[in-house]
Design a protein around this motif. Structure first.
Motif, PDB file in Angstrom:
ATOM      1  N   LEU A  17       0.734  -1.251  -0.014  1.00 56.44           N
ATOM      2  CA  LEU A  17       0.093   0.047   0.038  1.00 56.44           C
ATOM      3  C   LEU A  17       0.695   1.286   0.161  1.00 56.44           C
ATOM      4  CD1 LEU A  17      -2.714  -1.129   2.629  1.00 56.44           C
ATOM      5  CD2 LEU A  17      -2.597  -1.588   0.233  1.00 56.44           C
ATOM      6  N   ARG A  18       0.869   2.071  -1.142  1.00 55.76           N
ATOM      7  CA  ARG A  18       1.764   3.228  -1.355  1.00 55.76           C
ATOM      8  C   ARG A  18       0.915   4.252  -1.856  1.00 55.76           C
ATOM      9  NH1 ARG A  18       2.029   3.803  -6.689  1.00 55.76           N
ATOM     10  NH2 ARG A  18       1.892   2.006  -8.010  1.00 55.76           N
ATOM     11  N   LYS A  19       1.654   5.327  -1.793  1.00 53.36           N
ATOM     12  CA  LYS A  19       1.175   6.654  -2.298  1.00 53.36           C
ATOM     13  C   LYS A  19       0.945   6.384  -3.964  1.00 53.36           C
ATOM     14  CE  LYS A  19       3.436   9.899   0.681  1.00 53.36           C
ATOM     15  NZ  LYS A  19       4.193  11.023   1.083  1.00 53.36           N
ATOM     16  N   ILE A  20       0.276   7.114  -4.458  1.00 51.42           N
ATOM     17  CA  ILE A  20      -0.024   6.929  -5.849  1.00 51.42           C
ATOM     18  C   ILE A  20       0.845   8.076  -6.638  1.00 51.42           C
ATOM     19  CG2 ILE A  20      -2.475   5.622  -5.899  1.00 51.42           C
ATOM     20  CD1 ILE A  20      -3.571   8.628  -6.841  1.00 51.42           C
ATOM     21  N   GLU A  21       1.079   7.869  -7.623  1.00 52.51           N
ATOM     22  CA  GLU A  21       1.992   8.630  -8.670  1.00 52.51           C
ATOM     23  C   GLU A  21       1.242   8.963  -9.946  1.00 52.51           C
ATOM     24  OE1 GLU A  21       5.560   6.413  -9.193  1.00 52.51           O
ATOM     25  OE2 GLU A  21       5.840   6.408  -6.765  1.00 52.51           O
ATOM     26  N   LEU A  22       1.627  10.065 -10.619  1.00 51.97           N
ATOM     27  CA  LEU A  22       0.914  10.708 -11.624  1.00 51.97           C
ATOM     28  C   LEU A  22       1.143   9.345 -12.748  1.00 51.97           C
ATOM     29  CD1 LEU A  22      -0.470  12.947 -12.911  1.00 51.97           C
ATOM     30  CD2 LEU A  22       1.510  14.001 -13.864  1.00 51.97           C
ATOM     31  N   SER A  23       2.264   8.669 -12.772  1.00 45.76           N
ATOM     32  CA  SER A  23       2.363   7.831 -13.636  1.00 45.76           C
ATOM     33  C   SER A  23       1.462   6.485 -13.632  1.00 45.76           C
ATOM     34  CB  SER A  23       3.861   7.212 -13.610  1.00 45.76           C
ATOM     35  OG  SER A  23       4.292   6.531 -12.329  1.00 45.76           O
ATOM     36  N   ASP A  24       0.517   6.390 -12.446  1.00 47.28           N
ATOM     37  CA  ASP A  24      -0.441   5.497 -12.229  1.00 47.28           C
ATOM     38  C   ASP A  24      -1.445   5.644 -12.797  1.00 47.28           C
ATOM     39  OD1 ASP A  24       1.086   3.807 -10.410  1.00 47.28           O
ATOM     40  OD2 ASP A  24       0.753   5.182  -8.837  1.00 47.28           O
ATOM     41  N   ALA A  25      -1.721   6.861 -13.334  1.00 47.28           N
ATOM     42  CA  ALA A  25      -2.905   7.517 -13.953  1.00 47.28           C
ATOM     43  C   ALA A  25      -3.688   6.500 -14.831  1.00 47.28           C
ATOM     44  CB  ALA A  25      -3.031   8.855 -14.411  1.00 47.28           C
ATOM     45  N   GLN A  26      -3.047   5.934 -15.889  1.00 45.26           N
ATOM     46  CA  GLN A  26      -3.409   4.937 -16.769  1.00 45.26           C
ATOM     47  C   GLN A  26      -3.805   3.715 -16.261  1.00 45.26           C
ATOM     48  OE1 GLN A  26      -3.694   5.927 -20.332  1.00 45.26           O
ATOM     49  NE2 GLN A  26      -5.095   4.198 -20.197  1.00 45.26           N
ATOM     50  N   ALA A  27      -3.078   3.175 -15.529  1.00 48.56           N
ATOM     51  CA  ALA A  27      -3.582   1.939 -14.687  1.00 48.56           C
ATOM     52  C   ALA A  27      -4.925   2.238 -13.823  1.00 48.56           C
ATOM     53  CB  ALA A  27      -2.529   1.446 -13.730  1.00 48.56           C
ATOM     54  N   ILE A  28      -4.826   3.271 -13.108  1.00 55.27           N
ATOM     55  CA  ILE A  28      -6.045   3.607 -12.270  1.00 55.27           C
ATOM     56  C   ILE A  28      -7.477   3.806 -13.301  1.00 55.27           C
ATOM     57  CG2 ILE A  28      -7.122   5.484 -10.949  1.00 55.27           C
ATOM     58  CD1 ILE A  28      -4.205   5.836  -9.839  1.00 55.27           C
ATOM     59  N   PHE A  29      -7.137   4.380 -14.041  1.00 56.33           N
ATOM     60  CA  PHE A  29      -8.233   4.283 -15.184  1.00 56.33           C
ATOM     61  C   PHE A  29      -8.753   3.026 -15.775  1.00 56.33           C
ATOM     62  CE2 PHE A  29      -9.889   4.628 -19.539  1.00 56.33           C
ATOM     63  CZ  PHE A  29     -11.117   5.679 -19.285  1.00 56.33           C
ATOM     64  N   ASP A  30      -7.661   2.444 -16.373  1.00 55.09           N
ATOM     65  CA  ASP A  30      -7.968   1.095 -16.946  1.00 55.09           C
ATOM     66  C   ASP A  30      -8.339   0.075 -15.834  1.00 55.09           C
ATOM     67  OD1 ASP A  30      -6.866   1.936 -19.128  1.00 55.09           O
ATOM     68  OD2 ASP A  30      -4.897   1.276 -18.923  1.00 55.09           O
ATOM     69  N   HIS A  31      -7.928   0.012 -14.644  1.00 59.92           N
ATOM     70  CA  HIS A  31      -8.258  -0.945 -13.815  1.00 59.92           C
ATOM     71  C   HIS A  31      -9.422  -1.019 -12.890  1.00 59.92           C
ATOM     72  CE1 HIS A  31      -3.566  -2.514 -13.784  1.00 59.92           C
ATOM     73  NE2 HIS A  31      -4.375  -2.685 -14.896  1.00 59.92           N
ATOM     74  N   TRP A  32      -9.746   0.313 -12.514  1.00 63.57           N
ATOM     75  CA  TRP A  32     -10.998   0.733 -11.935  1.00 63.57           C
ATOM     76  C   TRP A  32     -11.900   1.893 -12.185  1.00 63.57           C
ATOM     77  CZ3 TRP A  32      -6.356   1.201  -9.447  1.00 63.57           C
ATOM     78  CH2 TRP A  32      -6.293   2.068  -8.555  1.00 63.57           C
ATOM     79  N   LEU A  33     -11.279   2.989 -12.417  1.00 67.28           N
ATOM     80  CA  LEU A  33     -11.864   4.068 -12.373  1.00 67.28           C
ATOM     81  C   LEU A  33     -12.778   4.198 -13.707  1.00 67.28           C
ATOM     82  CD1 LEU A  33      -9.996   7.160 -11.053  1.00 67.28           C
ATOM     83  CD2 LEU A  33     -12.055   5.908  -9.823  1.00 67.28           C
ATOM     84  N   SER A  34     -12.391   3.535 -14.970  1.00 64.95           N
ATOM     85  CA  SER A  34     -13.603   3.600 -15.972  1.00 64.95           C
ATOM     86  C   SER A  34     -14.437   2.340 -16.052  1.00 64.95           C
ATOM     87  CB  SER A  34     -12.456   3.361 -17.204  1.00 64.95           C
ATOM     88  OG  SER A  34     -11.794   2.283 -17.243  1.00 64.95           O
ATOM     89  N   ASP A  35     -14.435   1.501 -14.878  1.00 68.38           N
ATOM     90  CA  ASP A  35     -15.104   0.250 -14.890  1.00 68.38           C
ATOM     91  C   ASP A  35     -16.508   0.681 -14.176  1.00 68.38           C
ATOM     92  OD1 ASP A  35     -16.299  -2.428 -14.562  1.00 68.38           O
ATOM     93  OD2 ASP A  35     -14.157  -3.120 -14.438  1.00 68.38           O
ATOM     94  N   ASP A  36     -17.467   0.371 -15.053  1.00 73.62           N
ATOM     95  CA  ASP A  36     -19.068   0.676 -14.250  1.00 73.62           C
ATOM     96  C   ASP A  36     -19.385  -0.329 -13.141  1.00 73.62           C
ATOM     97  OD1 ASP A  36     -20.110   2.962 -15.602  1.00 73.62           O
ATOM     98  OD2 ASP A  36     -20.294   1.974 -17.520  1.00 73.62           O
ATOM     99  N   ARG A  37     -18.675  -1.481 -13.370  1.00 78.06           N
ATOM    100  CA  ARG A  37     -18.902  -2.407 -12.345  1.00 78.06           C
ATOM    101  C   ARG A  37     -18.159  -2.095 -10.950  1.00 78.06           C
ATOM    102  NH1 ARG A  37     -16.552  -7.168 -16.018  1.00 78.06           N
ATOM    103  NH2 ARG A  37     -14.965  -5.548 -16.063  1.00 78.06           N
ATOM    104  N   VAL A  38     -17.305  -1.408 -11.010  1.00 74.28           N
ATOM    105  CA  VAL A  38     -16.572  -1.230  -9.834  1.00 74.28           C
ATOM    106  C   VAL A  38     -17.128   0.235  -9.463  1.00 74.28           C
ATOM    107  CG1 VAL A  38     -14.527  -0.228  -8.930  1.00 74.28           C
ATOM    108  CG2 VAL A  38     -14.405  -2.332 -10.294  1.00 74.28           C
ATOM    109  N   MET A  39     -17.325   1.157 -10.240  1.00 74.02           N
ATOM    110  CA  MET A  39     -17.745   2.749 -10.070  1.00 74.02           C
ATOM    111  C   MET A  39     -19.231   2.614  -9.709  1.00 74.02           C
ATOM    112  SD  MET A  39     -14.851   3.830  -9.833  1.00 74.02           S
ATOM    113  CE  MET A  39     -15.222   5.678  -9.672  1.00 74.02           C
ATOM    114  N   ASP A  40     -20.078   1.585 -10.125  1.00 71.79           N
ATOM    115  CA  ASP A  40     -21.622   1.705  -9.740  1.00 71.79           C
ATOM    116  C   ASP A  40     -21.654   1.981  -8.143  1.00 71.79           C
ATOM    117  OD1 ASP A  40     -24.442   1.696 -10.434  1.00 71.79           O
ATOM    118  OD2 ASP A  40     -24.453  -0.228  -9.660  1.00 71.79           O
ATOM    119  N   ASN A  41     -20.987   1.667  -7.521  1.00 74.81           N
ATOM    120  CA  ASN A  41     -20.818   1.410  -6.035  1.00 74.81           C
ATOM    121  C   ASN A  41     -20.508   2.867  -5.447  1.00 74.81           C
ATOM    122  OD1 ASN A  41     -21.691  -1.095  -5.895  1.00 74.81           O
ATOM    123  ND2 ASN A  41     -19.806  -1.866  -6.461  1.00 74.81           N
TER     124      ASN A  41
END
Length: 191
Positions: A17-41
């Motif tokens: 568990l670590r601080k996020i970095e700007l370079s993580d943005a694509q993974a964050i988008f791809d892995h959960w922030l763009s996914d309706d199954r996750v974000m519906d909650n």
């Protein structure tokens, strides 16, 4: 008194568990922030573009200078993949209580990562920050999140009708959970 120490790196058997970095943005988008199954909650709904995620990441990065800000990316030790995020928030200095929230990418659901991350953050909150009570809530149509909360010793304290309204403008009932520091420490003695 709450002892704030920002967002230190925490490790579990399988996670960092670590601080996020700007370079993580694509993974964050791809892995959960763009996914309706996750974000519906969650209240804000799925991101439509990575630029929206970059703005969110910049907002988070701007808060890391504050000792009261506790927001971790959840990374798999084995692969280095960023699979989710977890944070402590809504600190109340009068009661010494706070809330915890988390998101895990759909690909990693039902593998115990949410439980492992939540257990680590709760331990940090109680043992290092001296938090009195940690609370969490989940939509009642997302019982898996409640299962995670129960696994770490949190107890359901009630259900709040129409506690949130999601991005689709639907009201959602939420089950509210809590765990007291004293109960956590008793559980630890029994283990």
């Amino acid at each position: 008194m709450i002892y704030y120490s920002g967002t230190p790196t925490l490790e579990t058997d399988r996670l960092v568990l670590r601080k996020i970095e700007l370079s993580d943005a694509q993974a964050i988008f791809d892995h959960w922030l763009s996914d309706d199954r996750v974000m519906d909650n969650l209240i804000k709904g799925a991101h439509k573009s990575v630029s929206e995620t970059i703005e969110r990441v910049k907002e988070i990065l701007g808060k890391y200078d504050t000792q009261e800000f506790c927001y971790w990316g959840i990374e798999l030790k084995a692969s280095g993949e960023l699979i989710g995020a977890i944070d402590l928030f809504n600190f109340d200095s009068m009661t010494e209580n706070c809330e915890v929230g988390y998101s895990i990418g759909y690909k990693w659901w039902n593998k115990g990562y949410g439980t492992e991350a939540l257990r680590a953050v709760i331990e940090f909150g109680f043992r290092h920050m001296n938090i009195h009570k940690i609370s969490a809530a989940h939509n009642t149509d997302n019982p898996a999140s409640g299962k995670i909360m129960r696994k770490v010793g949190m107890e359901q304290e009630g259900t709040l009708k129409h506690m949130i309204r999601n991005a689709k403008n639907l009201y959602k009932d939420c089950a509210v959970y809590g765990l007291l520091q004293e109960d956590y420490l008793k559980m630890e003695l029994l283990d």
